[in-house]
Design a protein around this motif. Structure first.
Motif, short mmCIF file in Angstrom:
data_model
loop_
_atom_site.label_atom_id
_atom_site.label_comp_id
_atom_site.label_asym_id
_atom_site.label_seq_id
_atom_site.Cartn_x
_atom_site.Cartn_y
_atom_site.Cartn_z
N LEU A 152 0.86 -1.18 0.00
CA LEU A 152 0.00 0.00 0.00
C LEU A 152 0.89 1.23 0.00
N ILE A 153 0.74 2.08 -1.01
CA ILE A 153 1.53 3.30 -1.14
C ILE A 153 0.71 4.48 -0.64
N ASP A 154 1.21 5.16 0.39
CA ASP A 154 0.57 6.35 0.94
C ASP A 154 -0.91 6.13 1.27
N ASP A 155 -1.25 4.92 1.66
CA ASP A 155 -2.63 4.57 2.04
C ASP A 155 -3.62 4.75 0.90
N LYS A 156 -3.13 4.92 -0.34
CA LYS A 156 -4.04 5.24 -1.45
C LYS A 156 -3.89 4.31 -2.66
N ILE A 157 -2.73 3.69 -2.81
CA ILE A 157 -2.47 2.87 -4.01
C ILE A 157 -2.21 1.44 -3.58
N PHE A 158 -3.08 0.54 -4.00
CA PHE A 158 -2.98 -0.88 -3.67
C PHE A 158 -2.22 -1.59 -4.77
N CYS A 159 -1.08 -2.20 -4.42
CA CYS A 159 -0.22 -2.88 -5.39
C CYS A 159 -0.29 -4.38 -5.17
#
Length: 208
Positions: free
Chosen positions: A56-63
């Motif tokens: 999870l990138i910056d609580d906004k992008i789910f990888c």
């Protein structure tokens, strides 16, 4: 990238980081050919079991490598998943490394790969909204242009293997995310064939 930025690169587990697929598609053979035994392959498989399954990138992008699972509607359910095992042939862990998005469907459908699911726009949009995300970032499907948005701009496919299997002719990409959330796609091509060693054995047509 891992060597250059050891504190900033996170390797995620995909469907090839399993005993079955790595054995079937050449990694076992490469290890045995180079070291004359399978201990190195077994050690790598133990590492595969320990790899994170998503980020999870910056609580906004789910990888994630593959896609979503009907059994994992929230990020909390993904966090609770038992992942330090060999990926089973079905179930939520399998879904995360095998599932694929498809613009022609809206809900869940059987995946012709034989593992995971095909999921549509409504499923992806619900996951993004419920978890307060802005993007699902995944790979797992060859795209000739290296990068492709699906379902508008809240799901993207990043393909980082140029000229896949030495015969697809595709370019590749990586996605840069700025601190303000700005996305920048970087496209790159394969090294010329004259400057690299191409294996004699043809790779299995896994991606077809």
């Amino acid at each position: 990238m891992v060597l250059k930025y050891p504190g900033k690169v996170i390797l995620l587990r995909g469907n090839h980081e399993t005993r079955r697929v790595s054995h079937q598609y050449g990694f076992y053979e490469d290890c045995h050919k180079k070291y004359c035994h399978n201990a190195i392959w077994k050690a790598c498989c133990d590492v595969f079991d320990a790899l994170p399954i998503a980020a999870l990138i910056d609580d906004k992008i789910f990888c994630v490598h593959g896609g979503l699972s009907p059994s994992l509607p929230t990020l909390d359910s993904v966090m609770c998943l038992q992942r330090n095992i060999e990926v089973p042939p079905n179930g939520p862990l399998c879904d995360l490394v095998w599932s694929d998005p498809e613009e022609s469907v809206s809900q869940w459908c059987m995946n012709p790969r034989g593992a995971g699911w095909v999921f549509g726009r409504d499923v992806a949009e619900q996951f993004v909204r419920k978890n307060n995300l802005t993007l699902i970032c995944r790979s797992h499907q060859l795209v000739q242009e290296g990068f492709k948005y699906i379902f508008g701009n809240f799901l993207c496919n990043v393909w980082s293997a140029p000229n896949y299997c030495y015969r697809c002719g595709n370019v590749a990409s990586f996605l840069k995310i700025a601190p303000d959330g700005t996305r920048d796609v970087v496209i790159f091509s394969a090294v010329e064939n004259d400057d690299r060693r191409i294996p004699e054995r043809n790779a299995a047509p896994y991606f077809l």
